[in-house]
Design a protein around this motif. Sequence first.
Motif, PDB file in Angstrom:
ATOM      1  N   PHE A 156       0.796  -1.234   0.000  1.00 43.81           N
ATOM      2  CA  PHE A 156       0.000   0.000   0.000  1.00 43.81           C
ATOM      3  C   PHE A 156       0.826   1.281   0.000  1.00 43.81           C
ATOM      4  N   LEU A 157       2.114   1.204   0.359  1.00 42.33           N
ATOM      5  CA  LEU A 157       2.901   2.422   0.461  1.00 42.33           C
ATOM      6  C   LEU A 157       3.188   2.980  -0.930  1.00 42.33           C
ATOM      7  N   ASN A 158       2.514   4.101  -1.250  1.00 39.00           N
ATOM      8  CA  ASN A 158       2.627   4.738  -2.574  1.00 39.00           C
ATOM      9  C   ASN A 158       2.363   3.737  -3.699  1.00 39.00           C
ATOM     10  N   GLY A 159       1.393   2.850  -3.475  1.00 32.94           N
ATOM     11  CA  GLY A 159       1.057   1.812  -4.444  1.00 32.94           C
ATOM     12  C   GLY A 159       0.549   2.381  -5.761  1.00 32.94           C
ATOM     13  N   LEU A 160       0.997   1.783  -6.873  1.00 26.31           N
ATOM     14  CA  LEU A 160       0.577   2.229  -8.206  1.00 26.31           C
ATOM     15  C   LEU A 160       0.323   0.998  -9.062  1.00 26.31           C
ATOM     16  N   MET A 161      -0.921   0.855  -9.565  1.00 28.44           N
ATOM     17  CA  MET A 161      -1.316  -0.311 -10.357  1.00 28.44           C
ATOM     18  C   MET A 161      -1.240   0.009 -11.849  1.00 28.44           C
ATOM     19  N   HIS A 162      -0.948  -1.033 -12.651  1.00 26.31           N
ATOM     20  CA  HIS A 162      -0.769  -0.884 -14.095  1.00 26.31           C
ATOM     21  C   HIS A 162      -1.587  -1.928 -14.836  1.00 26.31           C
ATOM     22  N   VAL A 163      -2.400  -1.496 -15.805  1.00 24.76           N
ATOM     23  CA  VAL A 163      -3.014  -2.374 -16.797  1.00 24.76           C
ATOM     24  C   VAL A 163      -2.760  -1.708 -18.143  1.00 24.76           C
ATOM     25  N   GLY A 164      -1.806  -2.243 -18.918  1.00 19.60           N
ATOM     26  CA  GLY A 164      -1.412  -1.555 -20.142  1.00 19.60           C
ATOM     27  C   GLY A 164      -0.862  -0.178 -19.810  1.00 19.60           C
ATOM     28  N   SER A 260       3.196  -3.457 -23.017  1.00 16.43           N
ATOM     29  CA  SER A 260       3.357  -4.014 -21.676  1.00 16.43           C
ATOM     30  C   SER A 260       4.136  -3.050 -20.792  1.00 16.43           C
ATOM     31  N   PRO A 261       3.611  -2.660 -19.648  1.00 14.03           N
ATOM     32  CA  PRO A 261       4.345  -1.765 -18.736  1.00 14.03           C
ATOM     33  C   PRO A 261       5.710  -2.324 -18.325  1.00 14.03           C
ATOM     34  N   LEU A 262       5.847  -3.645 -18.370  1.00 18.82           N
ATOM     35  CA  LEU A 262       7.116  -4.262 -17.990  1.00 18.82           C
ATOM     36  C   LEU A 262       8.198  -4.070 -19.044  1.00 18.82           C
ATOM     37  N   TYR A 263       7.774  -3.869 -20.304  1.00 13.04           N
ATOM     38  CA  TYR A 263       8.750  -3.849 -21.395  1.00 13.04           C
ATOM     39  C   TYR A 263       8.798  -2.529 -22.159  1.00 13.04           C
ATOM     40  N   ASN A 264       7.933  -1.590 -21.838  1.00 11.81           N
ATOM     41  CA  ASN A 264       7.989  -0.293 -22.529  1.00 11.81           C
ATOM     42  C   ASN A 264       8.558   0.806 -21.646  1.00 11.81           C
ATOM     43  N   GLY A 265       9.101   0.424 -20.475  1.00 13.97           N
ATOM     44  CA  GLY A 265       9.724   1.400 -19.593  1.00 13.97           C
ATOM     45  C   GLY A 265       8.795   2.026 -18.583  1.00 13.97           C
ATOM     46  N   GLN A 266       7.515   1.683 -18.635  1.00 14.94           N
ATOM     47  CA  GLN A 266       6.545   2.273 -17.702  1.00 14.94           C
ATOM     48  C   GLN A 266       6.814   1.817 -16.266  1.00 14.94           C
ATOM     49  N   ILE A 267       7.218   0.555 -16.103  1.00 18.92           N
ATOM     50  CA  ILE A 267       7.575   0.010 -14.786  1.00 18.92           C
ATOM     51  C   ILE A 267       9.088  -0.159 -14.729  1.00 18.92           C
ATOM     52  N   GLN A 268       9.709   0.454 -13.731  1.00 17.20           N
ATOM     53  CA  GLN A 268      11.161   0.373 -13.572  1.00 17.20           C
ATOM     54  C   GLN A 268      11.575  -0.587 -12.460  1.00 17.20           C
ATOM     55  N   SER A 269      10.675  -0.855 -11.538  1.00 15.31           N
ATOM     56  CA  SER A 269      11.029  -1.655 -10.362  1.00 15.31           C
ATOM     57  C   SER A 269      11.105  -3.135 -10.713  1.00 15.31           C
ATOM     58  N   ASN A 308      -4.061 -19.210 -11.987  1.00 11.50           N
ATOM     59  CA  ASN A 308      -2.670 -19.261 -11.540  1.00 11.50           C
ATOM     60  C   ASN A 308      -1.760 -19.539 -12.739  1.00 11.50           C
ATOM     61  N   GLY A 309      -0.699 -18.723 -12.884  1.00 17.15           N
ATOM     62  CA  GLY A 309       0.227 -18.897 -13.990  1.00 17.15           C
ATOM     63  C   GLY A 309       0.057 -17.891 -15.107  1.00 17.15           C
ATOM     64  N   PHE A 310      -0.918 -16.980 -14.958  1.00 15.59           N
ATOM     65  CA  PHE A 310      -1.159 -15.996 -16.012  1.00 15.59           C
ATOM     66  C   PHE A 310      -1.184 -14.583 -15.432  1.00 15.59           C
ATOM     67  N   SER A 311      -0.255 -14.320 -14.516  1.00 19.33           N
ATOM     68  CA  SER A 311      -0.114 -12.957 -14.008  1.00 19.33           C
ATOM     69  C   SER A 311       0.273 -12.043 -15.166  1.00 19.33           C
ATOM     70  N   SER A 312      -0.366 -10.864 -15.263  1.00 18.38           N
ATOM     71  CA  SER A 312      -0.111  -9.996 -16.414  1.00 18.38           C
ATOM     72  C   SER A 312      -0.507  -8.562 -16.115  1.00 18.38           C
ATOM     73  N   SER A 313       0.194  -7.636 -16.793  1.00 17.78           N
ATOM     74  CA  SER A 313      -0.200  -6.225 -16.753  1.00 17.78           C
ATOM     75  C   SER A 313      -0.432  -5.707 -18.170  1.00 17.78           C
ATOM     76  N   LEU A 314      -0.586  -6.622 -19.127  1.00 19.51           N
ATOM     77  CA  LEU A 314      -0.874  -6.220 -20.499  1.00 19.51           C
ATOM     78  C   LEU A 314      -2.243  -5.546 -20.582  1.00 19.51           C
ATOM     79  N   PRO A 315      -2.499  -4.781 -21.644  1.00 18.75           N
ATOM     80  CA  PRO A 315      -3.825  -4.167 -21.812  1.00 18.75           C
ATOM     81  C   PRO A 315      -4.929  -5.216 -21.746  1.00 18.75           C
ATOM     82  N   LEU A 316      -6.086  -4.813 -21.273  1.00 18.95           N
ATOM     83  CA  LEU A 316      -7.215  -5.711 -21.057  1.00 18.95           C
ATOM     84  C   LEU A 316      -7.552  -6.510 -22.318  1.00 18.95           C
TER      85      LEU A 316
END
Length: 624
Positions: A156-164, A260-269, A308-316
């Motif tokens: 929860f600390l400064n939490g930020l969610m990503h979908v696409g 994908s936020p993981l591969y376009n630089g949107q998510i750095q962590s 289970n096994g399909f965790s994703s942040s790709l666009p809906l």
Amino acid sequence: MDFKYDVIVIGAGHAGCEAAAAAANLGSKTCLITMDMNKIGQMSCNPAIGGIAKGQIVREIDALGGYMGLITDQTAIQFRILNRSKGPAMWSPRAQCDRNKFIWAWREILENTPNLHIWQDTVKEILVENGEVTGLTTLWDVTFHAKTIILTAGTFLNGLMHVGKTKLAGGRMAEPASYQLTESIAKHGIKYDRMKTGTPVRIDGRSVNYDLMETQDGECDFHKFSYMDTNVRHLKQLQCWTCFTNEEVHQILRDGLPDSPLYNGQIQSIGPRYCPSIETKIVTFPEKIQHQLFLEPEGETTQELYLNGFSSSLPLHIQIAALRKVPAFKDLIIYRPGYAIEYDFFDPTQLKHTLESKIIKNLFFAGQVNGTTGYEEAGGQGIIAGINAHINCHGGEPFTLKRDEAYIGVLIDDLVTKGVDEPYRMFTSRAEYRILLRQDDADIRLTEKAWKIGLVKEDRYTLLKNKKEAIDRIISFTKSYSIKPNLINEALEKLGTTPLKQGCKLIDLINRPQITIENIAEHVSAFKRELDKITERREEIIEAAEIQIKYQGYIERERIIADKLARLESIKIKGRFDYNSLQSLSTEARQKLIKIDPETIAQASRIPGVSPSDINVLLVLCGR
């Protein structure tokens, strides 16, 4: 209301619940502060408890007098022991739970725990005077005073969610993030960083073609999580299902990677290596033509299913299009998409083994704020933090667990000694003493320790004593009872093992792989009469005795190794050396030793970058 407490716990996730319950049950006046009383003990991701190494942690929490195991047994809709094909050191219990019933079971316990109050609010600032925590303030501008505070704020600390490309502030879907709290802690010199985790889509079960999936049934024997003498199954037991992705699925995912936020630089962590998103799987393992998926129920009566096994942040639309290429999901309807979440965590090398901060006195950290992932890892930290917060208020020796005593001990030592560069997940391979840390004997390892500090009550301690006495009687009988060839050879041949040429002790027969205590007892009437004296928890006790018999050599050998290394644990070095002046140490060792400031030689030896030659230098200096 009196806003003065011994212990205040911030956050009512798995760490917070165990911490608050432990502190209150030990006698501290405790307050649990949560944003939402209807989400106490919420399972943010998979509604399941346990698994490889994680199940051992849950049994340890239970052995210490915690509640995760009891609540899991109460709300389980499927139970299994994983790794049965391997030795008992690897056996790991896992249960699928009813998500909502799990929450309400926790709330019922906490609301009826003496010394424990619950306050619904959001903490915005920790109050510190002269390097010591004194209280906190909340968004409702309420000031609480406390002798100790335990931070268990999860994601929860400064939490930020990503979908696409869509970003939304929050600690979980539909729940607000916590702001200002990280900064109020960091200004006192405590370092923090960002991590990322994710969760899959939630599926409407009415849209699934189950005939195109393999079923995965649970087990209905005596195994469970709690060592307490409770009923094994309360709820209807349900199936899970498995299926696989395919090349069509992978192609849609590959085409979507630019979004994908993981591969376009949107998510750095950094995300968890051992629970990767589906995007990470297809990039890391491009040669694989399929990945296994597990479809798991969220509750006893709901249609909601967890994939289970399909965790994703790709666009809906990409998530749905890809999944509809799985035959069982061609008519897929979902409740909500998978998403990634970024959040703050604090460098755990800034903690003592009690989980108290080295920088701010009486401030404790437990759970995902220490860089871990998983309900079980959080709960294990929570109970240790709760115990030590109480001890800080009322006196006593710090309560810590060693690496040869518990997976919880391995977990905490890894965190405070090595730190984290990705979300930490427990595995059996992280423990040097797996044979000593089995799921069957966590009560024998830990319950007496918790009894001595007052967390374990009389009923649990009596169960432990009765179990140990019954196991000892079985083993003693097998060591003293002699078997004659003419009375047992026919039975041995039926059991598929070599007949005897001369007499032997019963224990020697049980050591054979084809022989179990139960199947040999059918042919040795005196032994059967001895076993029939066990009227309660019979299967659990017999299994525990058999493991001790069959693996005694391995157990003894590992105990000897552990005892040898324990000598290094007894050599205290904290405060003895000015590492910066020890030029005989490597530069990296000096830097790491200054940062961690280990308590003992053994802890120093586990610090990455401190070599065996550096340890030898310290041992020579200690000798002087």
